[in-house]
Scaffold this active site. Structure first.
Site, short mmCIF file in Angstrom:
data_model
loop_
_atom_site.label_atom_id
_atom_site.label_comp_id
_atom_site.label_asym_id
_atom_site.label_seq_id
_atom_site.Cartn_x
_atom_site.Cartn_y
_atom_site.Cartn_z
N LYS A 168 0.86 -1.19 0.00
CA LYS A 168 0.00 0.00 0.00
C LYS A 168 0.90 1.24 0.00
CE LYS A 168 -3.64 -2.68 1.09
NZ LYS A 168 -4.79 -2.92 0.23
N HIS A 287 -6.89 -13.72 -6.82
CA HIS A 287 -7.67 -12.75 -6.05
C HIS A 287 -9.12 -12.81 -6.52
CE1 HIS A 287 -9.17 -9.02 -4.35
NE2 HIS A 287 -8.12 -9.02 -3.57
#
Length: 443
Positions: A168, A287
């Site tokens: 992130k 994912h």
């Protein structure tokens, strides 16, 4: 006067497609639908309508019906049971003959079973709760590129959950700074770092630059720690050709693992990528971006356990499976139900865990469930207990949010997981003394 072939007009589905006396075959694909009919539509008719519209049926008799054997090809609603606590809902069980489906194609399986019937007027809502995939069908799929055991052997890591971290901020970093964050996390003790699902190839960071800098970070961290490291390089792209190009480049860089968004990318693309990964020794991280669009409503859509089974057939070595404790939804028993469907060879029917059918995967490799989303180091005792050793625990903010930086964040997670595993193996009660275990270990 002309001879009459058959009577035209609208026919009740239940005359043909509701067959409570039917004995299911070992080769049938079985489905459990949660059906909410419109007021006035009887359950048998609604259940039969689902069976018909997702197999051979149309709303009237057509003369070409005479050219085929309906009994051999039709889906059958063979059982109906009310849902406890819901007035107008029931579970309809439908059996589909094996011949209705193309071998080795999840795409075709879904097009048939959930393709058309969900827009059906006679139903207020419809949800596919579970599928039983018979070995006769699952054997036509390659399944996961490698599976749990092969992955552990490749990584040389045993007896504990693997640790990951999503880098992130997920959008906006340059490739070099991104690679730096990857290096710090891996160097600190994580096994994997991860591209966020929406990091593909945007103007601020093109995919090739990211791949190169991440490979450099992996090699540096491996050299310094003596452990095998990986970064899930997201190969998801706008076309299958572009996706394969990225996977091939990852292999040329010598990295161990790539990543794909299987629902937005589609099952066809995913299966192609899984085949490439097995042929070329790449692990494949999956994912589930977009899953909640399909699985979040309780009475409409598809349960995630169906998407999980589909992924195991299509192929992936890791798949995100909720956390039970983090920021995203998931009930414990139900989550553990589909976690077992991903990992185990044989899963018994158990309605308390949402498993409607006994599922036998025979020898298809298992998928590692990934716990990710709002979890941090104090969740570690619960996570080790819930998921056990065969899992990947991913802490994004829970690593990078450490006030001293990324590497100390990674160290914390590694120390915590090893402490929890050791405490569990010594027979200590993690639920009660977990936090104490972690505090001791961090001194």
């Amino acid at each position: 006067k002309a001879s009459v072939g058959f009577k035209a007009g609208v026919k009740d589905y239940r005359l043909t497609y509701y067959t409570p006396e039917y004995q299911t075959k070992d080769t049938d694909i079985l489905a459990a639908f949660r059906v909410t009919p419109q007021p006035g539509v009887p359950p048998e008719e609604a259940g039969a309508a689902v069976a018909a519209e997702s197999s051979t049926g149309t709303w009237t008799t057509v003369w070409t019906d005479g050219l085929t054997s309906l009994d051999r090809y039709k889906g059958r609603c063979y059982d109906i049971e009310p849902v406890a606590g819901e007035e107008s809902q029931f579970i309809a069980y439908v059996a589909y003959p094996l011949d209705l489906f193309e071998e080795g194609s999840v795409t075709n399986l879904f097009t048939s079973i959930v393709g058309n019937v969900f827009g059906f007027k006679a139903l207020r809502a419809l949800r596919l709760e579970d599928l039983r995939i018979p070995p006769a069908y699952s054997k036509t799929f390659q399944g996961p590129p490698h599976g749990i055991q092969v992955e552990r052997d490749k990584l040389n890591k045993y007896g504990r959950p693997l640790l990951g971290c999503t880098i992130k901020p997920k959008l906006g970093l340059s490739a070099k700074n991104y690679g730096r964050a990857v290096y710090e996390c891996l160097r600190g003790g994580l096994d994997f770092t991860k591209d966020d699902e929406n990091v593909n190839s945007q103007p601020f960071m093109r995919w090739r630059d990211r791949f190169v800098f991440c490979a450099e970070a992996i090699n540096k961290a491996q050299a310094e720690t003596g452990e095998i490291k990986g970064h899930y390089l997201n190969a998801t792209a706008g076309t299958c050709e572009e996706m394969m190009k990225r996977a091939i480049f990852a292999r040329e860089l010598g990295v161990p693992i790539v990543m794909h968004d299987y629902l937005t990318g589609g099952f066809t693309a995913n299966t192609s990528l899984a085949h490439y990964c097995r042929d070329n020794g790449l692990l494949l991280h999956i994912h589930r971006a977009m899953h909640a669009v399909i699985d979040r409503q309780r009475n409409h859509g598809m349960h995630f356990r169906v998407l999980a089974k589909a992924l195991r057939m299509s192929g992936g070595d890791h798949v995100h499976a909720g956390t039970v404790v983090g920021k995203l939804e998931g009930e414990r028993d139900v989550t553990l139900g589909f976690v077992d469907l991903l990992r185990d060879d044989f899963i018994e029917k158990d309605r308390s865990r949402g498993i409607y059918f006994t599922q036998d995967w025979v020898s298809m490799p298992g998928v590692l469930p990934v716990a990710s989303g709002g979890i941090h180091v104090w969740h570690m005792p619960a996570l080790t207990e819930i998921f056990g050793d065969d899992s990947v625990l991913q802490f994004g903010g829970g690593t990078l949010g450490h006030p001293w930086g990324n590497a100390p964040g990674a160290v914390t997670n590694r120390v915590a997981v090893e402490a929890c595993v050791q405490a569990r193996n010594e027979g200590r009660d993690l639920a009660r003394e977990g936090n104490e275990v972690i505090r001791e270990a961090c001194k």
